[in-house]
Design a protein around this motif. Structure first.
Motif, mmCIF file in Angstrom:
data_model
loop_
_atom_site.group_PDB
_atom_site.id
_atom_site.type_symbol
_atom_site.label_atom_id
_atom_site.label_comp_id
_atom_site.label_asym_id
_atom_site.label_seq_id
_atom_site.Cartn_x
_atom_site.Cartn_y
_atom_site.Cartn_z
ATOM 1 N N VAL A 2 0.836 -1.201 0.000
ATOM 2 C CA VAL A 2 0.000 0.000 0.000
ATOM 3 C C VAL A 2 0.873 1.254 0.000
ATOM 4 C CG1 VAL A 2 -1.576 1.383 1.422
ATOM 5 C CG2 VAL A 2 -2.038 -1.051 1.048
ATOM 6 N N GLU A 3 1.869 1.269 0.869
ATOM 7 C CA GLU A 3 2.735 2.444 0.951
ATOM 8 C C GLU A 3 3.632 2.563 -0.282
ATOM 9 O OE1 GLU A 3 4.437 2.635 5.089
ATOM 10 O OE2 GLU A 3 2.945 4.256 5.006
ATOM 11 N N ALA A 4 3.995 1.409 -0.864
ATOM 12 C CA ALA A 4 4.863 1.436 -2.042
ATOM 13 C C ALA A 4 4.127 1.931 -3.280
ATOM 14 C CB ALA A 4 5.439 0.045 -2.299
ATOM 15 N N ALA A 18 -7.191 -3.619 -5.684
ATOM 16 C CA ALA A 18 -6.647 -4.923 -5.288
ATOM 17 C C ALA A 18 -5.639 -5.411 -6.319
ATOM 18 C CB ALA A 18 -7.788 -5.926 -5.133
ATOM 19 N N GLU A 19 -5.876 -5.114 -7.597
ATOM 20 C CA GLU A 19 -4.924 -5.513 -8.639
ATOM 21 C C GLU A 19 -3.588 -4.801 -8.467
ATOM 22 O OE1 GLU A 19 -6.562 -5.006 -12.498
ATOM 23 O OE2 GLU A 19 -7.890 -6.753 -12.353
ATOM 24 N N SER A 39 -1.855 -6.428 -5.562
ATOM 25 C CA SER A 39 -1.414 -7.767 -5.955
ATOM 26 C C SER A 39 -0.130 -7.699 -6.776
ATOM 27 C CB SER A 39 -2.520 -8.451 -6.768
ATOM 28 O OG SER A 39 -2.084 -9.697 -7.264
ATOM 29 N N ALA A 40 -0.063 -6.742 -7.699
ATOM 30 C CA ALA A 40 1.113 -6.602 -8.557
ATOM 31 C C ALA A 40 2.360 -6.229 -7.756
ATOM 32 C CB ALA A 40 0.846 -5.555 -9.630
ATOM 33 N N VAL A 41 2.185 -5.369 -6.752
ATOM 34 C CA VAL A 41 3.334 -4.925 -5.955
ATOM 35 C C VAL A 41 3.764 -5.980 -4.947
ATOM 36 C CG1 VAL A 41 4.126 -3.210 -4.288
ATOM 37 C CG2 VAL A 41 2.732 -2.495 -6.239
ATOM 38 N N SER A 42 2.788 -6.660 -4.334
ATOM 39 C CA SER A 42 3.089 -7.576 -3.229
ATOM 40 C C SER A 42 3.377 -9.001 -3.674
ATOM 41 C CB SER A 42 1.917 -7.599 -2.243
ATOM 42 O OG SER A 42 0.760 -8.171 -2.849
ATOM 43 N N GLY A 43 2.876 -9.380 -4.869
ATOM 44 C CA GLY A 43 3.018 -10.765 -5.294
ATOM 45 C C GLY A 43 1.959 -11.682 -4.716
ATOM 46 N N ILE A 44 1.023 -11.129 -3.970
ATOM 47 C CA ILE A 44 -0.090 -11.884 -3.393
ATOM 48 C C ILE A 44 -1.243 -11.874 -4.389
ATOM 49 C CG2 ILE A 44 -1.795 -11.871 -1.501
ATOM 50 C CD1 ILE A 44 0.397 -10.699 0.275
ATOM 51 N N SER A 45 -2.004 -12.954 -4.433
ATOM 52 C CA SER A 45 -3.094 -13.053 -5.398
ATOM 53 C C SER A 45 -4.079 -11.901 -5.246
ATOM 54 C CB SER A 45 -3.835 -14.383 -5.231
ATOM 55 O OG SER A 45 -4.622 -14.377 -4.051
ATOM 56 N N ARG A 46 -4.753 -11.568 -6.354
ATOM 57 C CA ARG A 46 -5.696 -10.457 -6.321
ATOM 58 C C ARG A 46 -6.829 -10.709 -5.324
ATOM 59 N NH1 ARG A 46 -10.464 -9.253 -8.039
ATOM 60 N NH2 ARG A 46 -10.695 -11.277 -9.079
ATOM 61 N N LEU A 84 -7.617 -5.842 1.861
ATOM 62 C CA LEU A 84 -8.005 -4.440 1.709
ATOM 63 C C LEU A 84 -9.382 -4.188 2.322
ATOM 64 C CD1 LEU A 84 -6.769 -3.629 -1.912
ATOM 65 C CD2 LEU A 84 -5.668 -3.058 0.262
ATOM 66 N N VAL A 85 -10.294 -5.127 2.147
ATOM 67 C CA VAL A 85 -11.604 -5.013 2.778
ATOM 68 C C VAL A 85 -11.450 -5.026 4.303
ATOM 69 C CG1 VAL A 85 -13.819 -6.176 3.162
ATOM 70 C CG2 VAL A 85 -12.889 -5.990 0.851
ATOM 71 N N GLY A 86 -10.592 -5.935 4.791
ATOM 72 C CA GLY A 86 -10.346 -6.001 6.237
ATOM 73 C C GLY A 86 -9.760 -4.706 6.780
ATOM 74 N N LEU A 87 -8.811 -4.118 6.069
ATOM 75 C CA LEU A 87 -8.211 -2.850 6.492
ATOM 76 C C LEU A 87 -9.239 -1.724 6.466
ATOM 77 C CD1 LEU A 87 -4.745 -3.105 4.713
ATOM 78 C CD2 LEU A 87 -5.133 -3.007 7.183
ATOM 79 N N THR A 88 -10.190 -1.804 5.544
ATOM 80 C CA THR A 88 -11.264 -0.807 5.506
ATOM 81 C C THR A 88 -12.146 -0.941 6.744
ATOM 82 O OG1 THR A 88 -11.250 -0.848 3.090
ATOM 83 C CG2 THR A 88 -13.190 0.088 4.156
ATOM 84 N N GLU A 89 -12.473 -2.177 7.122
ATOM 85 C CA GLU A 89 -13.285 -2.406 8.323
ATOM 86 C C GLU A 89 -12.558 -1.961 9.587
ATOM 87 O OE1 GLU A 89 -14.091 -6.563 8.035
ATOM 88 O OE2 GLU A 89 -15.732 -6.309 6.586
#
Length: 235
Positions: free
Chosen positions: A168-170, A178-179, A182-189, A196-201
């Motif tokens: 997120v910071e990068a 989410a895409e 996913s591209a920055v972290s290497g984690i699936s979309r 991201l939904v969890g961080l919003t909550e």
């Protein structure tokens, strides 16, 4: 029993804080004050261990009160509970010796973690003349450990959350999807979207639906005004 003075000018919020306090073993609400002068008068007449302090009050400023308490050399601990999320207020509160800082609105689990951490600190200081390094280290990191273990939703891990937050910071942009993460972290979309939904909550992120020229709207996220402060409770 830890005696607590609740400092809050809104009676309904004060009652809510008192109710929360009653759910945590070892604490008792011993009084309520709605202004700085009332607090100073009560401190002159009664003995308290801990103040739950609001910053924004109609007749007073909580940080000025905290400064005056320290100037008078009054030996009482303070946990700030406030809607103030600007770094200046937080830094000033910590410099004046606040043992914790909760940003409204907060989850009960975060409130409980703050009180339980304070209770452990209080116990060590009352029962031991000296602390070894491991005991001191435990006191300095209890907030991070307790809140992360208690507040992360089922299926979430701190390691993955840290990876998502670094992504997120990068991104270095106001809005991201989410895409993008996913591209920055290497984690699936799909997994990135779940976090991201969890961080919003949690209040760390804010979500908006962005409508393009064709197709369905895309969920876009950005860091909330208090997001960088809130995330420290989880990672």
């Amino acid at each position: 029993m830890i005696k607590v003075l609740i400092v809050e000018d809104d009676p309904m919020v004060s009652e809510m804080n008192k109710f929360y306090l009653q759910q945590v073993e070892g604490f008792r609400a011993e009084g309520w004050a709605s202004s700085a002068q009332e607090v100073l008068d009560m401190l002159g007449e009664n003995v308290y261990d801990l103040i739950l302090l609001d910053i924004y009050m109609k007749e007073s400023n909580g940080l000025e009160l905290l400064s005056e308490i320290r100037r008078r050399g009054l030996r009482i601990d303070v946990i700030v509970i406030s809607a103030a999320s600007d770094k200046e207020s937080i830094q000033e509160a910590l410099q004046y010796g606040a043992v914790d800082y909760l940003i409204k609105p907060f989850e009960f689990s975060r409130f409980r973690a703050a009180l339980n951490g304070y209770k452990e600190q209080n116990r060590l200081f009352r029962t031991q003349e000296r602390l070894n390094q491991s005991e001191l280290d435990k006191l300095s990191r209890f907030k991070q450990e307790r809140t992360a273990s208690q507040e992360l939703a089922k299926g979430f891990t701190r390691q993955t959350l840290q990876t998502i937050w670094r992504a997120v910071e990068a991104c270095n942009c106001e809005f991201f999807s989410a895409e993008d993460i996913s591209a920055v972290s290497g984690i699936s979309r799909v997994s990135a979207g779940k976090y991201l939904v969890g961080l919003t909550e949690m209040g760390v992120l804010e979500m908006d639906l962005v409508y393009g020229s064709v197709g369905r709207p895309v969920q876009k996220y950005r860091i909330s005004p208090s997001g960088r402060t809130l995330i420290t409770q989880y990672i």
